[in-house]
Design an enzyme around this catalytic site. Structure first.
Site, mmCIF file in Angstrom:
data_model
loop_
_atom_site.group_PDB
_atom_site.id
_atom_site.type_symbol
_atom_site.label_atom_id
_atom_site.label_comp_id
_atom_site.label_asym_id
_atom_site.label_seq_id
_atom_site.Cartn_x
_atom_site.Cartn_y
_atom_site.Cartn_z
ATOM 1 N N ARG A 79 -6.767 7.826 -13.780
ATOM 2 C CA ARG A 79 -7.949 7.985 -14.618
ATOM 3 C C ARG A 79 -9.219 7.390 -14.010
ATOM 4 O O ARG A 79 -10.264 8.037 -14.002
ATOM 5 C CB ARG A 79 -7.748 7.284 -15.979
ATOM 6 C CG ARG A 79 -7.014 8.072 -16.987
ATOM 7 C CD ARG A 79 -6.208 7.139 -17.842
ATOM 8 N NE ARG A 79 -5.170 6.545 -17.006
ATOM 9 C CZ ARG A 79 -4.007 7.143 -16.759
ATOM 10 N NH1 ARG A 79 -3.746 8.285 -17.320
ATOM 11 N NH2 ARG A 79 -3.108 6.624 -15.944
ATOM 12 N N THR A 80 -9.119 6.153 -13.542
ATOM 13 C CA THR A 80 -10.344 5.467 -13.117
ATOM 14 C C THR A 80 -10.957 6.185 -11.917
ATOM 15 O O THR A 80 -12.160 6.482 -11.898
ATOM 16 C CB THR A 80 -10.033 3.996 -12.787
ATOM 17 O OG1 THR A 80 -9.317 3.437 -13.876
ATOM 18 C CG2 THR A 80 -11.298 3.210 -12.548
ATOM 19 N N ARG A 89 -11.166 -0.587 -6.388
ATOM 20 C CA ARG A 89 -10.032 -1.227 -7.070
ATOM 21 C C ARG A 89 -9.244 -1.985 -6.008
ATOM 22 O O ARG A 89 -8.977 -1.462 -4.918
ATOM 23 C CB ARG A 89 -9.130 -0.199 -7.739
ATOM 24 C CG ARG A 89 -7.834 -0.822 -8.275
ATOM 25 C CD ARG A 89 -7.058 0.118 -9.130
ATOM 26 N NE ARG A 89 -7.729 0.322 -10.410
ATOM 27 C CZ ARG A 89 -7.197 1.024 -11.413
ATOM 28 N NH1 ARG A 89 -6.001 1.576 -11.284
ATOM 29 N NH2 ARG A 89 -7.858 1.171 -12.553
ATOM 30 N N LYS A 95 -4.416 -1.791 9.924
ATOM 31 C CA LYS A 95 -4.386 -2.349 11.292
ATOM 32 C C LYS A 95 -4.869 -3.789 11.308
ATOM 33 O O LYS A 95 -5.023 -4.393 12.369
ATOM 34 C CB LYS A 95 -5.302 -1.523 12.204
ATOM 35 C CG LYS A 95 -4.968 -0.052 12.292
ATOM 36 C CD LYS A 95 -6.047 0.642 13.154
ATOM 37 C CE LYS A 95 -6.101 2.121 12.863
ATOM 38 N NZ LYS A 95 -7.340 2.728 13.400
ATOM 39 N N HIS A 142 -11.496 -5.402 -15.730
ATOM 40 C CA HIS A 142 -11.610 -3.950 -15.580
ATOM 41 C C HIS A 142 -12.808 -3.533 -16.454
ATOM 42 O O HIS A 142 -12.655 -2.932 -17.517
ATOM 43 C CB HIS A 142 -10.313 -3.286 -16.054
ATOM 44 C CG HIS A 142 -10.133 -1.868 -15.626
ATOM 45 N ND1 HIS A 142 -11.141 -1.102 -15.080
ATOM 46 C CD2 HIS A 142 -9.035 -1.052 -15.668
ATOM 47 C CE1 HIS A 142 -10.668 0.108 -14.804
ATOM 48 N NE2 HIS A 142 -9.398 0.167 -15.147
HETATM 49 N N1 CP Z 1 -6.707 2.790 -17.279
HETATM 50 C C1 CP Z 1 -6.604 2.852 -15.958
HETATM 51 O O1 CP Z 1 -7.139 2.011 -15.232
HETATM 52 O O2 CP Z 1 -5.869 3.905 -15.486
HETATM 53 P P1 CP Z 1 -5.583 4.211 -13.976
HETATM 54 O O3 CP Z 1 -4.741 3.066 -13.425
HETATM 55 O O4 CP Z 1 -4.851 5.513 -13.944
HETATM 56 O O5 CP Z 1 -6.899 4.268 -13.247
#
Ligand code: CP
Length: 306
Positions: free
Chosen positions: A51-52, A101, A80, A129
């Site tokens: 999603r993110t 991320r 590496k 998040h």
């Molecule tokens: N909610 C969320 O962060 O989903 P993903 O891990 O799929 O990005």
């Protein structure tokens, strides 16, 4: 000019949050706008995501920008031995915005300190998040008609779940009450409880997930047990199926109750809940597109949305 990044939801005041939510509503009404024409966003995903990453990439595309990046760090020179600092400096040469991320808590803050361009934290370990929180707040506002004075029940992995840590901070401006439902192994950390204590935000802690708690809630926020953060696999096995929400459990719940989940879910929401009008987790993920369009414009200083 100071570079604006989104590292933590704590950066945003109540007014900042309300402004992002207003802009998210504008993007929901009209998502395709050429506000990023000629700009490039880099999505650096050192951890898996559906999603993110896809909603951020869709957001950039709908804003008329272009996307570079990776979803598997093993295909990059970090495999590496290249440092995060050098990776960020390289990407800063090519892009106008980094969306990252990373499994390490604090990685986003570090990246924002070395990058010459804005950085958006798309999740750093069990820490924060913030873009998830803004889409959660947008979802709560849309479904409840307000953000103030709501009772929010957080269920599941409250120890490692970064979305619940950020959500507490984001909701703190709006006079919430919380129920924390978790087994001892996954209790809400002291840091978040002290945060609530210092602001006078009421909360109760429970190990049993009962209908009584559900019936007192406006928002039921289910979470996945974060297998990837457990150092002891046996501990994960002990707690992985601890709470499962079934349709029979929401029969007496408030009419305004909505069930949220940041997703992915494993088995913490049974499939018989999916057809309930109170299930909102699929629409919640859709709201992520609009909230992330608003966030991107905010960090890039794009103020004229109309
Ligand atoms: N909610 C969320 O962060 O989903 P993903 O891990 O799929 O990005």
């Amino acid at each position: 000019m100071k570079i604006k990044s989104l590292v933590s939801i704590h950066q945003y005041s109540k007014d900042d949050i309300l402004c992002i939510l207003e802009n998210a509503a504008r993007f929901e009404a009209s998502p395709n706008r050429n506000l990023m024409e000629g700009r490039v966003a880099a999505t650096l995903f050192f951890e898996p995501s559906t999603r993110t990453r896809l909603s951020f990439e869709t957001a950039v595309n709908r804003l008329g920008g272009r996307v570079i990046g990776f979803q598997d760090a093993s295909t990059t020179s970090s495999s590496k031995g290249e440092t995060l600092k050098d990776t960020i400096l390289m990407v800063s040469n090519y892009a106008d915005l980094i969306i990252m991320r990373h499994h390490l808590e604090g990685a986003a803050r570090y990246a924002s300190e070395v990058a010459g361009i804005p950085v958006i934290n798309a999740g750093d370990g069990a820490n924060q998040h913030p873009s998830q929180t803004l889409l959660d707040l947008y979802s709560i506002q849309k479904t409840q008609g307000r953000l103030d004075n709501l009772t929010i029940t957080l269920v599941g992995d409250l120890r490692y779940g970064r979305t619940v840590h950020s959500l507490i901070a984001g909701m703190s401006h709006f006079k919430p009450s919380f129920h924390f439902v978790a087994p001892d192994e996954m209790r809400m950390p002291d840091e978040q409880k002290s945060f609530c204590d210092n602001l006078g935000i009421p909360y109760t802690e429970h190990t049993d997930f009962t209908e009584d708690i559900i019936n007192r809630s406006d928002i039921l926020y289910m979470t996945r047990v974060q297998r990837e953060r457990f150092t002891d696999p046996e501990e994960y096995e002990r707690v992985k199926n601890v709470y499962i929400l079934r349709r029979s459990m929401i029969g007496q719940s408030k009419s305004n109750l909505r069930i949220l989940h940041p997703l992915p879910r494993v088995n913490e929401i049974a499939s018989d809940v999916d057809d309930s009008p109170k299930a909102y987790f699929i629409q919640q993920a859709r709201n992520g597109l609009f909230a992330r369009q608003a966030i991107i414009c905010d960090v890039l200083g794009i103020n004229h949305l109309i």
